[in-house]
Design a protein around this motif. Structure first.
Motif, PDB file in Angstrom:
ATOM      1  N   SER A  35     -57.120 -73.329  28.257  1.00  0.00           N
ATOM      2  CA  SER A  35     -55.970 -72.476  28.502  1.00  0.00           C
ATOM      3  C   SER A  35     -54.916 -73.234  29.298  1.00  0.00           C
ATOM      4  O   SER A  35     -55.231 -73.919  30.262  1.00  0.00           O
ATOM      5  CB  SER A  35     -56.398 -71.231  29.269  1.00  0.00           C
ATOM      6  OG  SER A  35     -55.283 -70.428  29.555  1.00  0.00           O
ATOM      7  N   HIS A  37     -52.207 -71.483  30.452  1.00  0.00           N
ATOM      8  CA  HIS A  37     -51.670 -70.455  31.347  1.00  0.00           C
ATOM      9  C   HIS A  37     -52.857 -69.803  32.034  1.00  0.00           C
ATOM     10  O   HIS A  37     -53.641 -69.099  31.409  1.00  0.00           O
ATOM     11  CB  HIS A  37     -50.841 -69.431  30.574  1.00  0.00           C
ATOM     12  CG  HIS A  37     -49.646 -70.047  29.910  1.00  0.00           C
ATOM     13  ND1 HIS A  37     -48.450 -70.210  30.554  1.00  0.00           N
ATOM     14  CD2 HIS A  37     -49.477 -70.576  28.682  1.00  0.00           C
ATOM     15  CE1 HIS A  37     -47.586 -70.782  29.751  1.00  0.00           C
ATOM     16  NE2 HIS A  37     -48.192 -71.024  28.600  1.00  0.00           N
ATOM     17  N   ASP A  47     -58.248 -67.090  31.890  1.00  0.00           N
ATOM     18  CA  ASP A  47     -57.325 -67.338  30.784  1.00  0.00           C
ATOM     19  C   ASP A  47     -56.332 -66.172  30.739  1.00  0.00           C
ATOM     20  O   ASP A  47     -56.717 -65.030  30.470  1.00  0.00           O
ATOM     21  CB  ASP A  47     -58.108 -67.443  29.474  1.00  0.00           C
ATOM     22  CG  ASP A  47     -57.233 -67.745  28.267  1.00  0.00           C
ATOM     23  OD1 ASP A  47     -56.004 -67.602  28.362  1.00  0.00           O
ATOM     24  OD2 ASP A  47     -57.794 -68.124  27.236  1.00  0.00           O
ATOM     25  N   ALA A  49     -53.921 -65.296  28.698  1.00  0.00           N
ATOM     26  CA  ALA A  49     -53.747 -64.608  27.416  1.00  0.00           C
ATOM     27  C   ALA A  49     -54.941 -63.699  27.120  1.00  0.00           C
ATOM     28  O   ALA A  49     -54.768 -62.583  26.614  1.00  0.00           O
ATOM     29  CB  ALA A  49     -53.553 -65.626  26.298  1.00  0.00           C
ATOM     30  N   THR A  65     -55.735 -60.400  20.437  1.00  0.00           N
ATOM     31  CA  THR A  65     -56.212 -61.774  20.570  1.00  0.00           C
ATOM     32  C   THR A  65     -55.067 -62.589  21.164  1.00  0.00           C
ATOM     33  O   THR A  65     -53.906 -62.174  21.088  1.00  0.00           O
ATOM     34  CB  THR A  65     -56.598 -62.368  19.202  1.00  0.00           C
ATOM     35  OG1 THR A  65     -55.434 -62.472  18.396  1.00  0.00           O
ATOM     36  CG2 THR A  65     -57.657 -61.520  18.510  1.00  0.00           C
ATOM     37  N   PRO A  66     -55.362 -63.750  21.748  1.00  0.00           N
ATOM     38  CA  PRO A  66     -54.276 -64.568  22.297  1.00  0.00           C
ATOM     39  C   PRO A  66     -53.193 -64.897  21.259  1.00  0.00           C
ATOM     40  O   PRO A  66     -52.023 -64.992  21.599  1.00  0.00           O
ATOM     41  CB  PRO A  66     -54.988 -65.831  22.781  1.00  0.00           C
ATOM     42  CG  PRO A  66     -56.345 -65.328  23.180  1.00  0.00           C
ATOM     43  CD  PRO A  66     -56.682 -64.290  22.132  1.00  0.00           C
ATOM     44  N   ALA A  67     -53.575 -65.011  19.992  1.00  0.00           N
ATOM     45  CA  ALA A  67     -52.588 -65.312  18.947  1.00  0.00           C
ATOM     46  C   ALA A  67     -51.675 -64.119  18.665  1.00  0.00           C
ATOM     47  O   ALA A  67     -50.562 -64.295  18.168  1.00  0.00           O
ATOM     48  CB  ALA A  67     -53.305 -65.731  17.665  1.00  0.00           C
ATOM     49  N   GLU A  68     -52.113 -62.913  18.978  1.00  0.00           N
ATOM     50  CA  GLU A  68     -51.313 -61.710  18.712  1.00  0.00           C
ATOM     51  C   GLU A  68     -50.363 -61.359  19.849  1.00  0.00           C
ATOM     52  O   GLU A  68     -49.515 -60.489  19.698  1.00  0.00           O
ATOM     53  CB  GLU A  68     -52.240 -60.518  18.447  1.00  0.00           C
ATOM     54  CG  GLU A  68     -53.075 -60.661  17.191  1.00  0.00           C
ATOM     55  CD  GLU A  68     -54.134 -59.576  17.056  1.00  0.00           C
ATOM     56  OE1 GLU A  68     -54.441 -59.213  15.917  1.00  0.00           O
ATOM     57  OE2 GLU A  68     -54.653 -59.097  18.093  1.00  0.00           O
ATOM     58  N   GLY A  72     -47.275 -65.786  23.042  1.00  0.00           N
ATOM     59  CA  GLY A  72     -48.500 -66.518  23.364  1.00  0.00           C
ATOM     60  C   GLY A  72     -48.794 -66.514  24.853  1.00  0.00           C
ATOM     61  O   GLY A  72     -48.616 -65.521  25.547  1.00  0.00           O
ATOM     62  N   GLY A  73     -49.242 -67.666  25.353  1.00  0.00           N
ATOM     63  CA  GLY A  73     -49.575 -67.790  26.772  1.00  0.00           C
ATOM     64  C   GLY A  73     -48.375 -67.563  27.671  1.00  0.00           C
ATOM     65  O   GLY A  73     -48.489 -66.993  28.760  1.00  0.00           O
ATOM     66  N   SER A  91     -49.103 -76.326  31.121  1.00  0.00           N
ATOM     67  CA  SER A  91     -48.551 -76.904  29.895  1.00  0.00           C
ATOM     68  C   SER A  91     -48.049 -78.312  30.177  1.00  0.00           C
ATOM     69  O   SER A  91     -47.556 -78.585  31.274  1.00  0.00           O
ATOM     70  CB  SER A  91     -47.386 -76.068  29.377  1.00  0.00           C
ATOM     71  OG  SER A  91     -47.807 -74.766  29.085  1.00  0.00           O
TER      72      SER A  91
END
Length: 151
Positions: A35, A37, A47, A49, A65-68, A72-73, A91
Motif C-alpha cells: 500500500s 497510502h 491500508d 484503501a 474494493t480498493p479498485a472501486e 484509488g488510494g 507514493s
C-alpha cells in the motif's frame, strides 16, 4: 455527491476494529502488493484503501474494493483526512523535469528505420548540389545545357 461522503469517523473506527479482528495484517500479502497510502491509528499502520472500502460497506451495505474507490488510494486518503485521520503517502516522487526540455525523462536515441539505414549517404545542401552532368565527361553542365568541354 461523492461516493465516499457517506463514511463517518465511527464507520472508519469500526472498520479498523474489523480489520484487526480478521487478521488484516496479512491482507497485503494476499492482495499481492504494498500500500502506498497508509492509515496511521493507535500506533499501527493500515491500508487506507482497504479500510475505506470496509467503512463504506458499514455505512451503505456495499463494501468497495480498493479498485472501486474513486481516486484509488489518493481518494481514500482524502476521505480519511477529511474525517481527521492521519495518513502517510508512500507514493514515489514524481519524475524530475530535465532542464532545458519539456520532457520529464531523458530522450532515448531514436530507433533507426529501414529508410534511414538505406540512405547512408551524407546530406548535401541544396546550394552545393549539381543539377545536371555531361553524360560524356561527367562535368557540370552550364545553364545552357551544352557541355563546354565536349561540344
Amino acid at each position: 455527491m461523492s461516493l465516499l461522503n457517506s463514511i463517518d469517523r465511527p464507520h472508519v473506527l469500526t472498520a479498523i476494529e474489523t480489520w484487526d479482528q480478521a487478521g488484516g495484517s496479512n491482507y497485503m500479502l494476499v492482495r499481492g502488493g504494498v500500500s502506498t497510502h497508509v492509515l496511521l491509528h493507535g500506533g499501527r499502520e493500515y491500508d487506507a484503501a482497504a479500510i475505506v472500502g470496509i467503512a463504506h460497506g458499514l455505512a451503505t451495505g456495499n463494501t468497495l474494493t480498493p479498485a472501486e474507490i474513486p481516486g484509488g488510494g489518493a481518494g481514500a486518503t482524502k476521505a480519511l483526512v477529511r474525517l481527521g485521520f492521519d495518513v502517510r503517502d508512500d507514493s514515489p516522487p514524481p519524475p524530475q523535469r530535465v532542464p532545458g526540455t519539456r520532457s520529464t525523462t531523458p530522450r532515448a536515441p531514436r530507433a533507426t528505420t529501414a529508410r534511414s539505414t538505406t540512405t547512408s549517404r551524407p546530406r548535401v545542401a541544396a546550394s552545393d548540389r549539381v543539377d545536371k552532368l555531361c553524360p560524356t565527361c561527367f562535368l557540370a553542365l552550364p545553364a545552357t545545357g551544352i557541355c563546354d568541354n565536349c561540344d
